[in-house]
Scaffold this active site. Structure first.
Site, PDB file in Angstrom:
ATOM      1  N   GLY A 364       0.836  -1.189   0.000  1.00  0.00           N
ATOM      2  CA  GLY A 364       0.000   0.000   0.000  1.00  0.00           C
ATOM      3  C   GLY A 364       0.867   1.234   0.000  1.00  0.00           C
ATOM      4  O   GLY A 364       2.087   1.153   0.166  1.00  0.00           O
ATOM      5  N   GLY A 366       1.100   4.974   1.730  1.00  0.00           N
ATOM      6  CA  GLY A 366       0.537   5.839   2.762  1.00  0.00           C
ATOM      7  C   GLY A 366       1.024   7.248   2.578  1.00  0.00           C
ATOM      8  O   GLY A 366       1.624   7.593   1.553  1.00  0.00           O
ATOM      9  N   ARG A 370       5.757   4.256   0.159  1.00  0.00           N
ATOM     10  CA  ARG A 370       5.222   2.942  -0.174  1.00  0.00           C
ATOM     11  C   ARG A 370       5.634   1.908   0.859  1.00  0.00           C
ATOM     12  O   ARG A 370       6.700   2.006   1.447  1.00  0.00           O
ATOM     13  CB  ARG A 370       5.770   2.513  -1.536  1.00  0.00           C
ATOM     14  N   ASP A 483      -1.225   9.643  15.260  1.00  0.00           N
ATOM     15  CA  ASP A 483      -1.909   9.329  14.003  1.00  0.00           C
ATOM     16  C   ASP A 483      -2.746   8.070  14.149  1.00  0.00           C
ATOM     17  O   ASP A 483      -2.625   7.129  13.373  1.00  0.00           O
ATOM     18  CB  ASP A 483      -0.884   9.199  12.870  1.00  0.00           C
TER      19      ASP A 483
HETATM   20  N1  LIG Z   1       3.315  -3.975   9.079  1.00  0.00           N
HETATM   21  C1  LIG Z   1       2.468  -4.067   8.039  1.00  0.00           C
HETATM   22  N2  LIG Z   1       1.999  -5.273   7.651  1.00  0.00           N
HETATM   23  C2  LIG Z   1       1.139  -5.375   6.622  1.00  0.00           C
HETATM   24  N3  LIG Z   1       0.682  -4.336   5.914  1.00  0.00           N
HETATM   25  C3  LIG Z   1       1.097  -3.116   6.230  1.00  0.00           C
HETATM   26  C4  LIG Z   1       2.020  -2.915   7.315  1.00  0.00           C
HETATM   27  N4  LIG Z   1       2.267  -1.587   7.418  1.00  0.00           N
HETATM   28  C5  LIG Z   1       1.536  -0.997   6.450  1.00  0.00           C
HETATM   29  N5  LIG Z   1       0.836  -1.896   5.713  1.00  0.00           N
HETATM   30  C6  LIG Z   1      -0.054  -1.634   4.577  1.00  0.00           C
HETATM   31  O1  LIG Z   1       0.449  -0.531   3.841  1.00  0.00           O
HETATM   32  C7  LIG Z   1      -0.546   0.487   3.713  1.00  0.00           C
HETATM   33  C8  LIG Z   1       0.100   1.836   3.847  1.00  0.00           C
HETATM   34  O2  LIG Z   1       0.597   1.976   5.171  1.00  0.00           O
HETATM   35  P1  LIG Z   1       0.925   3.371   5.829  1.00  0.00           P
HETATM   36  O3  LIG Z   1       2.027   4.008   5.094  1.00  0.00           O
HETATM   37  O4  LIG Z   1       1.125   3.106   7.266  1.00  0.00           O
HETATM   38  O5  LIG Z   1      -0.413   4.174   5.579  1.00  0.00           O
HETATM   39  P2  LIG Z   1      -0.770   5.613   6.143  1.00  0.00           P
HETATM   40  O6  LIG Z   1       0.423   6.484   6.021  1.00  0.00           O
HETATM   41  O7  LIG Z   1      -1.927   6.031   5.305  1.00  0.00           O
HETATM   42  O8  LIG Z   1      -1.124   5.380   7.549  1.00  0.00           O
HETATM   43  C9  LIG Z   1      -1.554   0.202   4.799  1.00  0.00           C
HETATM   44  O9  LIG Z   1      -2.836   0.499   4.377  1.00  0.00           O
HETATM   45  C10 LIG Z   1      -1.419  -1.281   5.082  1.00  0.00           C
HETATM   46  O10 LIG Z   1      -2.381  -1.994   4.326  1.00  0.00           O
END
Ligand SMILES: Nc1ncnc2c1ncn2[C@@H]1O[C@H](COP(=O)(O)OP(=O)(O)O)[C@@H](O)[C@H]1O
Ligand SMILES: *[C@@H]1O[C@H](CO)[C@@H](O)[C@H](O)[C@H]1NC(C)=O
Ligand SMILES: *[C@@H]1O[C@H](CO)[C@@H](O)[C@H](O)[C@H]1NC(C)=O
Ligand SMILES: *[C@@H]1O[C@H](CO)[C@@H](O)[C@H](O)[C@H]1NC(C)=O
Ligand SMILES: *[C@@H]1O[C@H](CO)[C@@H](O)[C@H](O)[C@H]1NC(C)=O
Ligand SMILES: *[C@@H]1O[C@H](CO)[C@@H](O)[C@H](O)[C@H]1NC(C)=O
Ligand SMILES: *[C@@H]1O[C@H](CO)[C@@H](O)[C@H](O)[C@H]1NC(C)=O
Ligand SMILES: *[C@@H]1O[C@H](CO)[C@@H](O)[C@H](O)[C@H]1NC(C)=O
Ligand SMILES: *[C@@H]1O[C@H](CO)[C@@H](O)[C@H](O)[C@H]1NC(C)=O
Length: 677
Positions: A364, A366, A370, A483
């Site tokens: 994903g 965020g 990435r 957050d």
């Molecule tokens: N430790 C993890 N294990 C599995 N998926 C993760 C993990 N950390 C983040 N993700 C995936 O990556 C996406 C982006 O994460 P993140 O950058 O933390 O989003 P944001 O900045 O919007 O909070 C999340 O929606 C999640 O699905």
């Protein structure tokens, strides 16, 4: 007749005793009881959790799965007290152990040999609680637990002295005495330290002298005689701790990926522990230390005589390969990082783990970059790697210090930060991988058939609440998460909620105010005073947590899209329903009415209370848990007017510079850290 009276009294006492211990022990080992194991094949140890006995007879307490824990008990209860005076009698135990970590940089938690009143330690927690105690009962006199711990992780909240010590524990994992692991040479009295997780086999002796009420623990490398001077001793009256009848065993927990083995064990009541026959101990499996030999030289030797041209070509090829590799895997490393060595991952390992940051491994994107899934090749540990771009070295040192200290946070409801790596213009953060992904996908339907049941939702709310109590109150420093939102809550394979993304968390020392530059957070979750002052506090986390409760309860995003293309705040919408008494209309329709009505109503009210516009009206996280547990009734919701003020303040505070960001991503930067992006 007095003797009859005595007899019936004893009978009654026996009856009470067997009632008290719901499973009356079939056999009580007596005063002179002894046992000795060299290897555990065909033994009747009671195993629990990840513990198992390998085919060659090793007792494996943890099996190399991240966060596993395991326990093993001597099958029969032992009577620790002298029948005539009721005092705990002398005993001695000895065991041979090894900690084998698959990935050398990742430390584990430790092993404890303990004496406990029952074999049911189901309330115990993993990680720093070693599968023995929990944050609920640590320190409680009613535990009746004595243990000697071999601890390889420094937990601040347990006041551990370092990450390689032996401690004597009574009812708590805050040791009453502890000492660096090692031993004193008999000849000259100098201390020689040993590294517990060096993968070497070592022996430990634990002795309690009943008359002196003295506890001694001693250790030495395998094969060495027991040193005369113990490394740690304590005077403690175990008669005030142990129950009459108790079980002896081992418990162990690993934070990351370490296998904990016990190779032999012996015990003697009122006698020295029988010798363990060292020549019969099972062998450890070959460790990760041994690596295949290098064959490149041999290859060159064959090529050399063939042709000089071929040699030159191959040298050129090797050189260009090396240069390319060097560029591809180049990192930035500063002198001050030396002390953070164990937390530093090499870019090469991360590159390989994620198959070159292949898009198929993209989890994903965020607000900060990435996130990729990966698997470390040696340990097979699944990780999530977040790539954050940064272009300045300014503040990097402080940020890395923060990361490392955040890496020490251990709580079952936090996603663990395993370490980091630095490259030019880029920072990589390595987290534990959460196979089920983030909560928002479940709430807003990206995952099919995924509606969470009410029980699952309340379990998630509790989990996040306990993570926040830990951050706000239980660690050595106050950590403000900053957050909290559904997309930062990840689910592990048991659907436990784990709060993630400490990219934004700032340590906020007790009493020391930190200057802040910009608002950090996500729209819809930002408390009004945070928008105004830019200063995150535990109460701004409570605000976001309130919005999060409403999100889970109502199944709506914090900023709802109403029919007239107008934005409605979830908080206002929920409040309206509460005030009109139509609470059930506010509850997620996807639940199809399948929920515990009083719990759901409580959650609605609690969500509103936490997201109250006035910080002083919000409860602390500890109060929130008490309300959730039903120990205390939450106060009535404050008057309507104050809530309307929220909308006003939100508008004033936000418009200027935040609204332009997408509402799904985090706002702000890790500015003082990354130096702006
Ligand atoms: N430790 C993890 N294990 C599995 N998926 C993760 C993990 N950390 C983040 N993700 C995936 O990556 C996406 C982006 O994460 P993140 O950058 O933390 O989003 P944001 O900045 O919007 O909070 C999340 O929606 C999640 O699905
Ligand atoms: C283990 O228990 C079984 C049945 O309870 C018994 O037959 C066996 O002898 C025991 N083995 C040992 C080594 O104590
Ligand atoms: C380790 O033990 C845990 C708990 O019993 C289990 O879920 C896991 O599959 C085990 N892992 C391995 C590699 O055997
Ligand atoms: C038990 O206590 C009595 C009285 O103090 C003492 O005489 C006896 O030796 C003790 N027994 C053992 C096994 O220590
Ligand atoms: C173990 O203790 C817990 C409470 O701590 C209880 O709920 C559970 O039923 C007990 N299990 C057994 C097998 O006695
Ligand atoms: C200690 O544990 C007992 C029983 O579990 C409990 O009733 C008591 O409240 C606990 N005490 C503290 C201080 O937590
Ligand atoms: C003490 O004795 C041990 C073993 O004989 C030896 O290895 C060690 O170097 C000695 N230390 C000192 C300071 O003499
Ligand atoms: C040790 O504790 C027991 C039980 O609490 C008590 O009866 C005994 O007097 C204590 N012994 C000493 C020397 O304090
Ligand atoms: C240890 O076991 C071996 C093999 O069974 C045996 O030959 C040896 O005598 C034992 N040593 C002791 C000290 O019991």
């Amino acid at each position: 007749m007095p003797s009859m009276k005595l007899a019936s009294f004893l009978l009654l006492k026996l009856l009470l005793l067997s009632l008290g211990l719901s499973m009356a022990p079939p056999f009580l080992a007596g005063d002179e009881h002894q046992f000795s194991y060299s290897g555990f094949s065909n033994t009747n140890l009671t195993l629990d959790g990840a513990a198992s006995i390998t085919p060659n007879g090793l007792l494996m307490l943890t099996n190399g799965t991240s966060r596993s824990m395991g326990r093993a008990f001597y099958p029969d209860p032992l009577r620790f007290r002298n029948l005539s005076d009721g005092a705990v009698q002398s005993f001695s135990a000895s065991f041979v152990f090894a900690m084998v970590s698959i990935y050398k940089d990742l430390s584990s938690n430790g092993i404890a040999m303990f004496i406990a009143p029952s074999k049911n330690l189901s309330a115990a927690m993993r990680m720093q609680y070693l599968g023995l105690l929990s944050n609920q009962n640590d320190g409680n006199q009613t535990n009746h637990i004595f243990a000697v711990e071999l601890d390889t992780f420094q937990n601040w909240e347990l006041q551990d002295m370092n990450d390689n010590h032996v401690g004597i524990d009574v009812n708590s994992l805050r040791s009453i005495q502890s000492h660096d692991a090692g031993f004193y040479h008999d000849k000259n009295g100098t201390f020689q330290s040993l590294s517990l997780d060096s993968q070497e086999v070592m022996q430990v002796w634990v002795d309690y002298h009943g008359e002196k009420m003295q506890i001694d623990a001693t250790m030495a490398p395998l094969g060495m005689d027991k040193p005369t001077r113990p490394i740690v001793s304590a005077n403690y009256n175990l008669s005030s701790v142990l129950t009459d009848v108790a079980y002896i065993g081992f418990s162990s927990a690993e934070g990351k990926i370490t296998k904990h083995y016990v190779l032999g064990w012996s015990f003697g009541m009122n006698s020295p522990a029988p010798a363990i026959n060292l020549s019969m101990l099972p062998k450890l499996p070959p460790g990760p230390r041994t690596k295949g030999g290098r064959r490149r030289l041999q290859v060159l030797e064959i090529i050399l005589p063939l042709a000089t041209a071929a040699l030159i070509l191959s040298v050129a090829a090797v050189v260009s390969l090396l240069v390319r590799r060097h560029l591809r895997y180049a990192e930035v490393r500063d002198d001050w990082e030396v002390e953070y060595g164990p937390h530093r991952f090499s870019y090469k390992d991360l590159f390989r783990a994620t198959e070159g940051f292949d898009n198929k491994n993209l989890l994903g994107t965020g607000g900060f970059g990435r996130v990729y899934r990966g698997e470390l090749s040696r340990s097979k540990l699944m990780i999530a790697v977040k790539r954050v771009s940064h272009h300045s070295r300014q503040g990097m040192k402080e940020f890395i210090a923060e990361i490392v200290s955040i890496g020490r946070l251990q709580n079952p409801n936090l996603v663990h930060l395993l370490g980091y790596c630095r490259r030019r213009g880029e920072l990589l953060l390595v987290y534990e991988y959460m196979p089920k992904g983030s909560l928002d996908k479940y709430l807003y339907g990206e995952v099919d058939n995924s509606t969470l049941s009410w029980d699952q939702r309340i379990w998630i709310i509790r989990g996040i609440a306990s993570a926040l109590i830990y951050l706000h109150e239980e660690w050595e420093k106050v950590v403000v998460h900053r957050d909290i939102k559904a997309s930062n809550v990840l689910l592990d394979d048991e659907l436990n909620a784990r709060l993630g993304d400490f990219g934004l968390a700032r340590l906020y020392d007790h009493g020391v105010e930190q200057e802040t530059t910009r608002v950090v957070g996500t729209i819809g979750y930002i408390a009004p005073e945070l928008a105004r002052t830019g200063k995150g506090t535990p109460l701004t986390d409570v605000f976001a947590f309130g919005v999060f409760i409403l999100e889970l309860t109502c199944g709506q995003r914090p900023i709802m899209q109403s029919t007239q293309d107008e934005q409605v705040m979830l908080v206002d919408w929920a409040l309206e329903h509460v005030q009109q008494g139509s609470l059930d209309d506010a509850i997620d329709i996807r639940l199809k009415g399948q929920y515990n009505v009083s719990e759901a109503h409580l959650a609605l009210k609690l969500g509103l209370l936490c997201s109250h516009p006035f910080a002083c009206a919000r409860p602390s996280m500890r109060q929130v848990i008490q309300y959730l547990d039903g120990h205390i009734e939450p106060p009535e919701l404050p008057a309507h007017q104050s809530f309307q003020a929220l909308a006003l303040m939100q508008n004033e505070g936000f418009d200027s510079y935040i609204m332009s960001y997408r509402s799904s991503t985090s706002v702000g930067t890790i500015s003082s850290i990354s130096g702006g992006r």
